[in-house]
Design a protein around this motif. Structure first.
Motif, short mmCIF file in Angstrom:
data_model
loop_
_atom_site.label_atom_id
_atom_site.label_comp_id
_atom_site.label_asym_id
_atom_site.label_seq_id
_atom_site.Cartn_x
_atom_site.Cartn_y
_atom_site.Cartn_z
N VAL A 157 0.85 -1.19 0.00
CA VAL A 157 0.00 0.00 0.00
C VAL A 157 0.89 1.24 0.00
CG1 VAL A 157 -1.80 1.30 1.22
CG2 VAL A 157 -1.77 -1.20 1.38
N ARG A 174 0.75 5.78 -0.37
CA ARG A 174 -0.12 6.94 -0.27
C ARG A 174 0.58 8.13 -0.92
NH1 ARG A 174 0.77 9.87 5.52
NH2 ARG A 174 2.97 9.35 5.68
N PHE A 200 -4.62 6.78 -2.06
CA PHE A 200 -3.99 5.53 -1.63
C PHE A 200 -3.85 4.66 -2.88
CE2 PHE A 200 -6.43 6.83 2.17
CZ PHE A 200 -5.39 6.94 3.07
N LEU A 216 -3.31 0.48 -3.69
CA LEU A 216 -3.14 -0.90 -3.26
C LEU A 216 -2.77 -1.74 -4.47
CD1 LEU A 216 -5.43 0.48 -1.34
CD2 LEU A 216 -5.76 -1.84 -0.57
N TYR A 246 -14.06 0.43 -1.21
CA TYR A 246 -12.66 0.07 -0.95
C TYR A 246 -12.48 -0.51 0.46
CZ TYR A 246 -12.30 3.30 -4.87
OH TYR A 246 -12.47 3.94 -6.08
N ASP A 304 -10.65 -2.84 1.53
CA ASP A 304 -9.25 -3.11 1.85
C ASP A 304 -8.55 -1.88 2.41
OD1 ASP A 304 -9.46 -5.71 1.07
OD2 ASP A 304 -8.34 -5.50 -0.80
N ILE A 305 -8.90 -0.70 1.91
CA ILE A 305 -8.28 0.52 2.43
C ILE A 305 -8.63 0.69 3.90
CG2 ILE A 305 -8.36 3.06 2.34
CD1 ILE A 305 -8.53 2.83 -0.70
N VAL A 351 -5.31 0.64 6.23
CA VAL A 351 -4.79 1.99 6.41
C VAL A 351 -5.23 2.52 7.78
CG1 VAL A 351 -4.94 4.35 5.53
CG2 VAL A 351 -4.76 2.44 3.93
N ILE A 373 -7.16 7.77 6.96
CA ILE A 373 -8.45 7.81 6.28
C ILE A 373 -9.13 9.14 6.57
CG2 ILE A 373 -10.76 6.78 6.23
CD1 ILE A 373 -9.32 4.06 6.67
N TYR A 423 -7.56 11.70 4.34
CA TYR A 423 -8.06 11.51 2.97
C TYR A 423 -9.45 12.11 2.79
CZ TYR A 423 -9.77 8.96 -1.14
OH TYR A 423 -10.32 8.63 -2.35
#
Length: 192
Positions: free
Chosen positions: A55, A57, A72, A74, A159, A161-162, A166, A171, A174
């Motif tokens: 990952v 950023r 981000f 991935l 998302y 997975d984020i 993360v 987050i 973001y």
């Protein structure tokens, strides 16, 4: 090393084995350790990075030292300071690894040669940039028109997975929120 890159590529544009081998000669593998920079603000961005594993950023830091995360990336995503990459001007963003990562780099020179020598790469690039533009437009629309709870739910559904990989304070950055505001939103949503 290039399996995911070519899997991603061939979802957009079919390749023969010969074309895949030709493209591979232009690619460079790179490993980053967690917290290691791929790009620092002020340097010229010399490559587009495809994430095979890990990952990354992309972010800026304001005068008060606050981070503002733009993106981000991935597995299966591309990341770069595209403005710096295309113009040769200093980068406006930092790009670093949030996990140990494996990347496939396409240098400026390789990119230009691929555009000239491999027509399917030009098609892939056009489709990728178009998709990125649409995603950016959707994100901007959600920022200006949706309540923050809906934006967070959209992020978690699109998302997941984020959200799992993360840290929450990133987050929040973001989303343009403080970590405390994001915590309140998450508590409200979990109590519904």
């Amino acid at each position: 090393m290039y399996e995911l890159f070519f899997e991603h590529f061939t979802k957009k544009v079919a390749l023969t084995k010969e074309e895949e081998q030709q493209i591979q000669t232009y690619l460079t593998p790179k490993k980053l350790r967690k917290k290691q920079y791929l790009l620092q603000e002020g340097d010229v961005c010399k490559a587009i990075a495809f994430v095979e594993k890990g990952v990354l950023r992309q972010y800026s830091v304001d005068e008060a030292g606050n981070e503002h995360i733009l993106q981000f990336a991935l597995e299966g995503w591309l990341i770069s300071d595209l403005y710096s990459f295309l113009t040769g001007e200093p980068a406006s963003y930092h790009i670093d690894a949030l996990e140990d990562s494996e990347l496939v780099l396409i240098s400026q020179t390789a990119h230009e040669q691929l555009l000239t020598n491999v027509p399917k790469y030009e098609t892939f690039t056009r489709l990728t940039i178009t998709g990125a533009y649409i995603a950016m437009q959707r994100r901007l629309t959600s920022i200006i028109s949706l309540p923050v709870e809906e934006r967070y739910m959209g992020l978690t559904s699109l998302y997941p997975d984020i959200v799992q990989r993360v840290p929450q304070h990133m987050i929040a950055s973001y989303m343009g929120l403080t970590p405390e505001t994001l915590s309140r939103i998450r508590r409200r949503l979990s109590s519904q």
